[in-house]
Each structure stands twice: as C-alpha cells, then as structure tokens.
Enzyme design. Sequence first.
Site, mmCIF file in Angstrom:
data_model
loop_
_atom_site.group_PDB
_atom_site.id
_atom_site.type_symbol
_atom_site.label_atom_id
_atom_site.label_comp_id
_atom_site.label_asym_id
_atom_site.label_seq_id
_atom_site.Cartn_x
_atom_site.Cartn_y
_atom_site.Cartn_z
ATOM 1 N N GLU A 145 0.800 -1.232 0.000
ATOM 2 C CA GLU A 145 0.000 0.000 0.000
ATOM 3 C C GLU A 145 0.830 1.279 0.000
ATOM 4 O O GLU A 145 0.773 2.076 0.955
ATOM 5 C CB GLU A 145 -0.945 0.004 1.207
ATOM 6 C CG GLU A 145 -1.941 -1.132 1.204
ATOM 7 C CD GLU A 145 -2.923 -1.065 2.383
ATOM 8 O OE1 GLU A 145 -2.691 -0.290 3.322
ATOM 9 O OE2 GLU A 145 -3.927 -1.795 2.341
ATOM 10 N N GLU A 189 -5.278 -8.701 0.925
ATOM 11 C CA GLU A 189 -6.021 -8.325 2.139
ATOM 12 C C GLU A 189 -7.476 -8.078 1.773
ATOM 13 O O GLU A 189 -7.772 -7.435 0.759
ATOM 14 C CB GLU A 189 -5.510 -7.012 2.766
ATOM 15 C CG GLU A 189 -4.178 -7.093 3.433
ATOM 16 C CD GLU A 189 -3.749 -5.750 4.026
ATOM 17 O OE1 GLU A 189 -4.623 -4.910 4.346
ATOM 18 O OE2 GLU A 189 -2.536 -5.551 4.145
HETATM 19 O O1 IFM Z 1 -4.586 -2.737 9.070
HETATM 20 C C1 IFM Z 1 -4.490 -2.303 7.753
HETATM 21 C C2 IFM Z 1 -3.275 -2.921 7.084
HETATM 22 O O2 IFM Z 1 -2.097 -2.629 7.761
HETATM 23 C C3 IFM Z 1 -3.136 -2.386 5.687
HETATM 24 N N1 IFM Z 1 -4.353 -2.494 4.949
HETATM 25 C C4 IFM Z 1 -5.573 -2.033 5.583
HETATM 26 C C5 IFM Z 1 -5.706 -2.649 6.957
HETATM 27 C C6 IFM Z 1 -7.012 -2.165 7.606
HETATM 28 O O3 IFM Z 1 -7.021 -0.781 7.710
#
Ligand code: IFM
Length: 453
Positions: free
Chosen positions: A165, A360
Amino acid sequence: MALRFPPGFTWGASTAAYQIEGAGPPGSRGTSIWDTFAARPGRVRDGDNGDLACDHYHRYPEDVQLLEALGTGAYRFSVSWSRLQHAGRGPLNQRGIDFYSRLVDALLDRGIEPWVTLYHADLPQPLEDAGGWPARDTALRFADFAAAVHHFLAERVTRFITVNEPWCSALLGYASGEHAPGRTDPAAALRAAHHLLLGHGLALEAIRSIAPAQAGITLNVAPVAAATEHPDDADAARRVDGLTNRLFLDPVLRGEYPEDVVRDLSPLSNFGFTADGDLAAISAPMDFLGINYYAPQKVYGTPDAPPVEQPSRYPGMDRLGFHHTGRRTAMGWSIDASGLTGTLTRLTRDYPAIPLYITENGAAFDDEVTGGQVLDHDRIDYLDEHLRAAHAAITAGADLRGYFVWSLLDNFEWDQGYSKRFGLVHVDYASQERIPKLSAKWYRDVVQANGFD
Ligand code: IFM
C-alpha cells in the site's frame, strides 16, 4: 449456491510486523516511524502503541498453530525493517534473522507457505530523519534491505511482496499526516509515492539477483464513484481515482504516470523526481499484483459538498467530500462487495495479463466475547459476500489466484490503536489470550471445501 474456486487457489491470512509483533526483548528492535508517531500525544487513539501489540514475537508458535487450525496453505506477514537493521542500513541484526528464521521454519514444518512483505509501513526512524520516503536514497536503502532479507531466506521463501500500500505510506504519511511520520506536505507526499514505487522496482531487481523468486507489489485499489452526476463530482471522482489507483497502477503496469494526474498535480510538482530509468525499473515485469480491497468510495467535488470527513489526503484537492453509505463496518467504511468484482474486472480490462491475488480483505466490527465465544456473524457475512464477489470476477475472466483475509489476529490498527478489531482470532490485549472467533471456523470450512456448499 454451491461454488468452488479454481484448483490450486491459494488461501491465506495476513498480518504485518508492527501491528502484531511487539518490540520483543529490550534492544532487539530499532525505533520506527510508528514508535515515534505513537509517542506524540493525540496521534494514536487512546495513546496506544506497538510496544506489546499481540506479543507475536514471543507467541508466534501459538499463532502458527492457529494458522494450522485454519488450514490455510499460506501466511502473509511482514518483516520489520527496524528489527533487522536498527538504523535502516548495514548488516542485518542476528537476533532479527533468528526470529524470522524460527517463524519461517515453524510455518514450513506445518506445510504453510510464507509470503513475505518487505515493507509494511514501519520505516526505521533514522531513515525518516535522513529525509524519509520523499528522499531518493530511501529507495536505495530499501533495495539493499530487500536483497539482504532474500539472501537469508532464499532457500526457504519464494514469495515476496515488495511494498504494501504505497498510497497509505505516501499520502496518509506525508500529505494528511494521519499516519506516521505525520507530515502534512503534499509535494513531499508525491516524492514519497515515487520513491516507494522506485523502491519496489529496485527491490524486485535486487531480490531476483540473489535467487529466483515470485514477487509483486500490493496496492490498495478502491472503486471511486461520483456522488451525483454533477460535472464537479465527476471530475473529483476522476481525480481521486487518479490519485488512489492510477498514480500507482500505471507506472507499475504501464511504465508511465497517467497524463491527467500529472496535469492535475502540476501546481505542486513537475515530477522532476523521475530520473532516467526510474519508470523502467518500476515497471519491470512482476509475477503477480497484490490487491487490498476494503470498500468503495463516493466523492463530492461540488461547492456545496458535505463537509470533508478527514484532512485532505489528496494533494491539490482541499475541498472534497467523501461519503460512505448503507451498511458499514466499525471503521465507518461502506460494505459493498460489488466493488470487489468491479475492481477485479477493471484490472483485468485495463491492466491485462498479470495474475492477481487479494492480499487483504476483511472488516472490523465491535466484537463481543460472550461465554468465551465471539459470534461474529457480521464478519462472516462480509467475508462471504466478498468471496462470492471475487468468484464472480473469476467467472467473468479475472485471473485471480488467491485470497488472504485481513487479518489472522486482532491487532494495532494504526491511528485507531487497538480500538478496531479485524481478526479471525480475538486477542485479549491484557492477558494475550487468543480466542478463534466463529469466523475462523467458518473460514476453515471454506478453505477445506475450496469454496461453499
Ligand atoms: O490494518 C491495515 C493494514 O495494515 C493495511 N491495509 C488495511 C488494513 C485495515 O485498515
């Protein structure tokens, strides 16, 4: 309706170092930007920090057992740069090497494939002091770090995610200041975005020079829609899509920055930070693209837009309204799984020929422990809807090869501290007791069936 994922589909769960590990024994980890940020009053909810987190540093054997019980064939975690190089440069720290070696061995012993993220938000503070991601040298330091990590893991790990990210690290870290290091300098945020991408490209080259590896970057891609048909809203949506999605996807997958975004940003930057050869490095072929998907965004750009819900994360766009509507998670994010189908089909259309993994996806809810159980039906519904949405994208032609839930454990949710729980496993932060939630059992059944009956 019964539904099966393609044979060989990867099932996993994700975590990140700062969010779960805790510091470990005194002196075993250097200071990262999140330690510094969390120590500043008012920056993290309730004054929380990552000193103990889930104490995964000590409790990893139990956490690996929890993974084994889930039956996932893969586990995505990140290595802490400041644990392995306290100052962000120089030889790797032996205690850090030993910790990750033990973790990787424990996973391999149970047939769980390690997916290692090399950078997940926790820059060593000495590198921030030297300029942070807005400084080009940080990308070079990251490539050295990536090579050193691959050097000690090469015989055991073949899956690497370079950077997680970059949008968050660049724009939340340097534009809105909601995340560490908490700077509010939009031009610096653009330099940071470029150097995070350059770091990805250089790291890719560095790790491949050590041994063969399957490697890619993880981007948080979100569908952005105009709140109304008003042309100002439509233009705001184009700009936000540009800054959220295309500013990262285009250089990585097309070797260029999107023209309209560069034009929008011209009052802030002439992109002079892009040296000859950078875009070639950034767009070097990857083995996969990781996608983190949570929620779609609705954007207003009209003068009578509802009030801005947060400090501007979008360089050059100070007046901007965001709306989350309908059902929401505890983060306040809309629940709309169709956005995941849309994201995957859009990627397939606009950036073809790259295998995709959802690295994710998940949701925070206000879980309650009752009689030793967490009956998190809302999380099960969220995951069920999103997996069906992912399956719909596969049916429509997306080359989606795997899915990782965020997250294995409840953990430190950045500026929200421990107030938001995303885990399949509940963590009591006082006792460090772990309780698998109902969603963990549900996910185990999905993994076992490679889908739903
Ligand atoms: O917790 C975060 C993670 O570190 C990165 N992606 C989003 C998740 C939720 O906000």
